[in-house]
Design an enzyme around this catalytic site. Structure first.
Site, PDB file in Angstrom:
ATOM      1  N   HIS A  33     -35.795  28.308   5.470  1.00 40.57           N
ATOM      2  CA  HIS A  33     -36.162  29.629   4.976  1.00 40.57           C
ATOM      3  C   HIS A  33     -37.237  30.225   5.890  1.00 40.57           C
ATOM      4  CE1 HIS A  33     -34.605  28.684   0.831  1.00 40.57           C
ATOM      5  NE2 HIS A  33     -34.959  27.466   1.171  1.00 40.57           N
ATOM      6  N   GLU A 119     -39.844  26.120   4.317  1.00 36.82           N
ATOM      7  CA  GLU A 119     -40.199  27.494   4.658  1.00 36.82           C
ATOM      8  C   GLU A 119     -40.916  27.505   6.000  1.00 36.82           C
ATOM      9  OE1 GLU A 119     -39.659  30.340   3.058  1.00 36.82           O
ATOM     10  OE2 GLU A 119     -39.194  29.770   0.995  1.00 36.82           O
ATOM     11  N   HIS A 158     -30.986  29.731   4.668  1.00 34.54           N
ATOM     12  CA  HIS A 158     -30.876  30.403   3.373  1.00 34.54           C
ATOM     13  C   HIS A 158     -29.802  31.493   3.404  1.00 34.54           C
ATOM     14  CE1 HIS A 158     -33.390  32.058  -0.246  1.00 34.54           C
ATOM     15  NE2 HIS A 158     -32.298  31.454  -0.652  1.00 34.54           N
ATOM     16  N   ASP A 168     -32.731  35.089   5.651  1.00 34.76           N
ATOM     17  CA  ASP A 168     -33.624  34.181   6.373  1.00 34.76           C
ATOM     18  C   ASP A 168     -32.957  32.857   6.722  1.00 34.76           C
ATOM     19  OD1 ASP A 168     -33.813  33.834   3.437  1.00 34.76           O
ATOM     20  OD2 ASP A 168     -35.376  32.386   3.839  1.00 34.76           O
TER      21      ASP A 168
END
Length: 189
Positions: A33, A119, A158, A168
């Site tokens: 992500h 992330e 993602h 993303d």
């Protein structure tokens, strides 16, 4: 050992309440992500505050629109390569949302049940840093060692698992360079 009891030894821990038990204990997918808070801005404590339900909705106009979100990821890799862990890998983080993924000959839903969410501090249009790619490759190999069901073919973005909702890590993420860094580190390991 790089991962002990679901925690990456080299990561700074910031436990999130936004997690629960994996229904079957399976860990077999890695979802990448990107995140920046406020959008397009890097640094600061806002991401950590979002993942721990402490984001001040008055700190930025955008934050009022996400005040009700209860989300998390297993890891955040900051622009300088620092790794922050919010959820132990054996628990389910709340990162993929409504999503699906083709696993061999079947479609699977509820990816949080079996995916690890990482992330990257960034957005879809700004280049990610060399430190982030290096750290991501290192963490990926640690995950491969700890969770044998993970493999290069079981890494996705993602955008690929929620294409109508998410974009993303976006076109700024260099998949070829990441895979090259990953292969290069495997040869050294």
């Amino acid at each position: 050992m790089a991962i002990e009891q679901g925690w990456l030894a080299s990561a700074r821990r910031v436990p999130s309440p936004n997690c629960d038990e994996r229904p079957r204990g399976e860990v077999s997918l890695l979802v990448l992500h990107s995140i920046s808070l406020p959008p397009g801005e890097f640094g600061g404590e806002h991401i950590e505050r979002l993942f721990t339900n402490r984001l001040d909705p008055d700190a930025h106009p955008f934050f009022a629109s996400i005040r009700e979100l209860r989300v998390s990821a297993h890891l955040l890799i900051r622009r300088d390569g620092e790794c922050v862990q919010f959820v132990p890998f054996q628990r389910r983080a709340w990162h993929a949302g409504r999503s699906c993924w083709r696993d061999g000959d079947r479609w699977r839903h509820a990816l949080n049940d079996f995916a690890i969410g990482i992330e990257l501090e960034g957005n879809e249009v700004s280049a990610y840093s060399s430190a982030q790619y290096e750290r991501l490759a290192e963490v990926t190999l640690d995950l491969f060692a700890a969770y044998p069901a993970l493999a290069p073919s079981r890494i996705t973005g993602h955008a690929r698992v929620a294409p109508l909702r998410k974009s993303d890590p976006g076109p700024a993420f260099d998949w070829a360079y990441y895979r090259q860094r990953l292969a290069g580190r495997e040869c050294v390991e």
